[in-house]
Scaffold this motif. Structure first.
Motif, mmCIF file in Angstrom:
data_model
loop_
_atom_site.group_PDB
_atom_site.id
_atom_site.type_symbol
_atom_site.label_atom_id
_atom_site.label_comp_id
_atom_site.label_asym_id
_atom_site.label_seq_id
_atom_site.Cartn_x
_atom_site.Cartn_y
_atom_site.Cartn_z
ATOM 1 N N GLU A 127 1.157 -0.879 0.475
ATOM 2 C CA GLU A 127 0.375 0.393 -0.288
ATOM 3 C C GLU A 127 0.631 1.284 0.018
ATOM 4 O OE1 GLU A 127 -2.875 0.928 -0.471
ATOM 5 O OE2 GLU A 127 -2.923 2.964 0.087
ATOM 6 N N SER A 128 1.596 1.673 1.104
ATOM 7 C CA SER A 128 2.796 2.214 1.183
ATOM 8 C C SER A 128 4.313 2.166 1.348
ATOM 9 C CB SER A 128 1.916 2.852 2.183
ATOM 10 O OG SER A 128 2.810 2.950 3.430
ATOM 11 N N MET A 129 4.575 3.444 1.022
ATOM 12 C CA MET A 129 6.125 3.304 1.588
ATOM 13 C C MET A 129 6.666 3.394 3.283
ATOM 14 S SD MET A 129 7.836 5.343 -1.580
ATOM 15 C CE MET A 129 9.462 5.623 -1.316
ATOM 16 N N GLU B 231 5.729 -22.803 -1.483
ATOM 17 C CA GLU B 231 4.970 -21.432 -1.394
ATOM 18 C C GLU B 231 5.484 -20.337 -1.512
ATOM 19 O OE1 GLU B 231 2.938 -24.602 2.762
ATOM 20 O OE2 GLU B 231 3.696 -22.752 2.991
ATOM 21 N N ALA B 232 3.699 -19.377 -0.893
ATOM 22 C CA ALA B 232 4.715 -17.840 -0.794
ATOM 23 C C ALA B 232 5.152 -17.715 0.263
ATOM 24 C CB ALA B 232 3.583 -17.010 -1.360
ATOM 25 N N PRO B 233 6.661 -16.365 0.274
ATOM 26 C CA PRO B 233 6.663 -15.582 1.695
ATOM 27 C C PRO B 233 6.193 -15.330 2.478
ATOM 28 C CG PRO B 233 8.726 -14.967 -0.656
ATOM 29 C CD PRO B 233 6.503 -15.560 -0.758
ATOM 30 N N THR B 234 6.207 -15.434 3.433
ATOM 31 C CA THR B 234 5.332 -14.492 4.217
ATOM 32 C C THR B 234 5.980 -13.558 5.319
ATOM 33 O OG1 THR B 234 5.004 -16.346 5.961
ATOM 34 C CG2 THR B 234 3.191 -16.287 4.243
ATOM 35 N N PHE B 235 5.720 -12.888 5.408
ATOM 36 C CA PHE B 235 6.323 -11.718 6.602
ATOM 37 C C PHE B 235 6.856 -12.050 8.157
ATOM 38 C CE2 PHE B 235 7.438 -7.220 7.696
ATOM 39 C CZ PHE B 235 6.529 -7.264 9.832
ATOM 40 N N LEU B 236 7.556 -11.658 8.118
ATOM 41 C CA LEU B 236 7.726 -11.555 9.731
ATOM 42 C C LEU B 236 8.304 -10.561 10.711
ATOM 43 C CD1 LEU B 236 10.711 -15.146 9.717
ATOM 44 C CD2 LEU B 236 8.049 -15.315 10.605
ATOM 45 N N SER B 237 9.382 -10.142 10.137
ATOM 46 C CA SER B 237 9.598 -8.586 11.027
ATOM 47 C C SER B 237 9.970 -7.562 10.231
ATOM 48 C CB SER B 237 10.289 -9.244 11.562
ATOM 49 O OG SER B 237 11.766 -9.851 11.633
ATOM 50 N N TYR B 238 9.931 -6.018 10.904
ATOM 51 C CA TYR B 238 10.565 -5.289 9.817
ATOM 52 C C TYR B 238 11.201 -4.393 10.902
ATOM 53 C CZ TYR B 238 9.721 -0.323 8.405
ATOM 54 O OH TYR B 238 9.756 0.796 7.699
ATOM 55 N N ASN B 239 12.377 -3.597 10.776
ATOM 56 C CA ASN B 239 13.280 -2.998 11.583
ATOM 57 C C ASN B 239 13.152 -1.976 10.327
ATOM 58 O OD1 ASN B 239 13.564 -5.727 12.520
ATOM 59 N ND2 ASN B 239 14.940 -4.546 13.887
ATOM 60 N N PHE C 258 18.118 3.286 2.132
ATOM 61 C CA PHE C 258 17.781 2.851 3.353
ATOM 62 C C PHE C 258 16.403 2.539 3.449
ATOM 63 C CE2 PHE C 258 17.744 -0.990 5.943
ATOM 64 C CZ PHE C 258 17.696 -0.602 6.833
ATOM 65 N N ASN C 259 15.384 2.552 3.403
ATOM 66 C CA ASN C 259 14.229 2.940 4.129
ATOM 67 C C ASN C 259 13.200 1.464 4.581
ATOM 68 O OD1 ASN C 259 11.837 4.730 4.374
ATOM 69 N ND2 ASN C 259 10.744 3.898 2.745
ATOM 70 N N GLY C 260 14.149 0.779 5.677
ATOM 71 C CA GLY C 260 13.594 -0.504 6.743
ATOM 72 C C GLY C 260 14.139 -1.917 6.109
ATOM 73 N N LEU C 261 13.917 -2.724 7.094
ATOM 74 C CA LEU C 261 14.619 -4.656 6.511
ATOM 75 C C LEU C 261 13.804 -5.094 6.455
ATOM 76 C CD1 LEU C 261 18.555 -5.837 7.065
ATOM 77 C CD2 LEU C 261 16.295 -7.190 8.341
ATOM 78 N N PHE C 262 13.334 -6.254 6.100
ATOM 79 C CA PHE C 262 12.116 -6.606 6.481
ATOM 80 C C PHE C 262 12.828 -8.809 6.522
ATOM 81 C CE2 PHE C 262 9.082 -4.570 6.013
ATOM 82 C CZ PHE C 262 9.083 -3.514 4.740
ATOM 83 N N CYS D 62 16.457 -11.879 4.022
ATOM 84 C CA CYS D 62 16.110 -10.562 4.060
ATOM 85 C C CYS D 62 16.107 -9.774 3.021
ATOM 86 C CB CYS D 62 17.929 -10.779 4.523
ATOM 87 S SG CYS D 62 18.785 -9.365 5.011
ATOM 88 N N ALA D 63 15.502 -8.902 3.455
ATOM 89 C CA ALA D 63 15.035 -7.917 2.072
ATOM 90 C C ALA D 63 15.623 -6.278 2.476
ATOM 91 C CB ALA D 63 13.441 -8.095 1.610
ATOM 92 N N VAL D 64 15.458 -5.632 1.819
ATOM 93 C CA VAL D 64 15.934 -3.990 2.184
ATOM 94 C C VAL D 64 14.873 -3.113 1.070
ATOM 95 C CG1 VAL D 64 17.546 -1.824 1.921
ATOM 96 C CG2 VAL D 64 18.390 -4.659 3.284
ATOM 97 N N ARG D 65 14.228 -2.281 1.854
ATOM 98 C CA ARG D 65 13.558 -1.388 1.339
ATOM 99 C C ARG D 65 14.268 -0.502 0.503
ATOM 100 N NH1 ARG D 65 7.677 -0.525 3.264
ATOM 101 N NH2 ARG D 65 9.065 0.369 5.043
ATOM 102 N N THR D 66 14.475 -0.143 -0.194
ATOM 103 C CA THR D 66 15.401 1.574 -1.187
ATOM 104 C C THR D 66 14.009 2.314 -1.739
ATOM 105 O OG1 THR D 66 15.396 0.758 -3.203
ATOM 106 C CG2 THR D 66 17.175 0.024 -1.687
ATOM 107 N N GLY D 67 14.897 3.346 -1.725
ATOM 108 C CA GLY D 67 13.553 4.637 -1.503
ATOM 109 C C GLY D 67 13.591 4.380 -3.057
ATOM 110 N N GLY D 68 12.262 5.663 -4.180
ATOM 111 C CA GLY D 68 11.571 5.058 -5.206
ATOM 112 C C GLY D 68 11.247 3.766 -6.000
#
Lengths: 114, 110
Positions: free
Chosen positions: A95-97, B41-49, B29-33, B88-94
């Motif tokens: 949904e969002s960033m 199966e599909a990946p399922t969310f565990l945690s966010y920092n 960097f805008n968060g790590l999952f 492990c996944a990193v959210r970047t901008g844009g």
């Protein structure tokens, strides 16, 4: 349920044929993504969409195109399938960033190109 | 470019604690999952920092150090059902994009 479905779940196709995979969401989320997952490579972004008719390329976009004419549908097309495109394809929505839950994934499409 | 490293495989004993490490070098960097993915199966969310420190959620905890480009996922009181791949996944901008590591295959044994 997350409200995201992919079709078909499995497909076998011949080299050189066009293939379209469909991702449908009922969550009204803005962002939609197509990833492929291969052993040793993890999930790699193919294309993504940030709104209706707004799409952009990911890191492995060659040989793929996408379209998003409605919020709920995101189509991935392999123009002329090759054996290197044999993979598991996952669609995801967000949904969002600032969302703390990241993506929600569809169940995947296993595509085999023979 | 983006680079995210995780061990390929780990083995642990039921009831024990295991730590799965992740190091990253990304442009933005805008968060790590952390995600869990069972076979087929599909990946399922565990945690966010997004800030430095420890986030705890039941048997799972995740730690982040942004200055070191480092995170870990801690799983306590391991159960057989925890046998899975951990991504492990990193959210970047844009575009709110996530870049994934190749995943750590965890095997829990009796």
């Amino acid at each position: 349920d997350a409200g995201i479905t992919q079709s078909p779940r499995h497909k076998v196709t011949e080299t050189g044929t066009p293939v379209t995979l469909r991702c449908h969401q009922t969550e009204n989320h803005r962002y939609m993504y197509w990833y492929r997952q291969d052993p040793g490579h993890g999930l790699r972004l193919i294309h993504y969409s940030y709104g209706v008719k707004d799409t952009d390329k990911g890191e492995v976009s060659d040989g793929y195109s996408v379209s998003r004419s409605k919020t709920e549908d995101f189509l991935l097309t392999l123009e002329s399938a090759t054996s290197s495109q044999t993979s598991v394809y996952f669609c995801a929505i967000s949904e969002s960033m600032q969302e703390r839950d990241g993506y929600t994934f569809g169940s995947g499409t296993r595509l085999t190109v023979v | 470019g983006q680079n995210i490293d995780q061990p390929t495989e780990m083995t642990a004993t039921e009831g024990a604690i295991v730590q799965i490490n992740c190091t990253y070098q990304t442009s933005g960097f805008n968060g790590l999952f952390w995600y869990q993915q069972h076979a087929g199966e599909a990946p399922t969310f565990l945690s966010y920092n997004v800030l430095d420190g420890l986030e705890e959620k039941g048997r799972f905890s995740s730690f982040l150090s942004r200055s070191k480009g480092y995170s870990y996922l801690l799983l306590k009181e391991l159960q057989m059902k925890d046998s899975a791949s951990y991504l492990c996944a990193v959210r970047t901008g844009g575009g709110n994009k996530l870049t994934f590591g190749t995943g750590t295959q965890l095997k829990v044994e009796l």
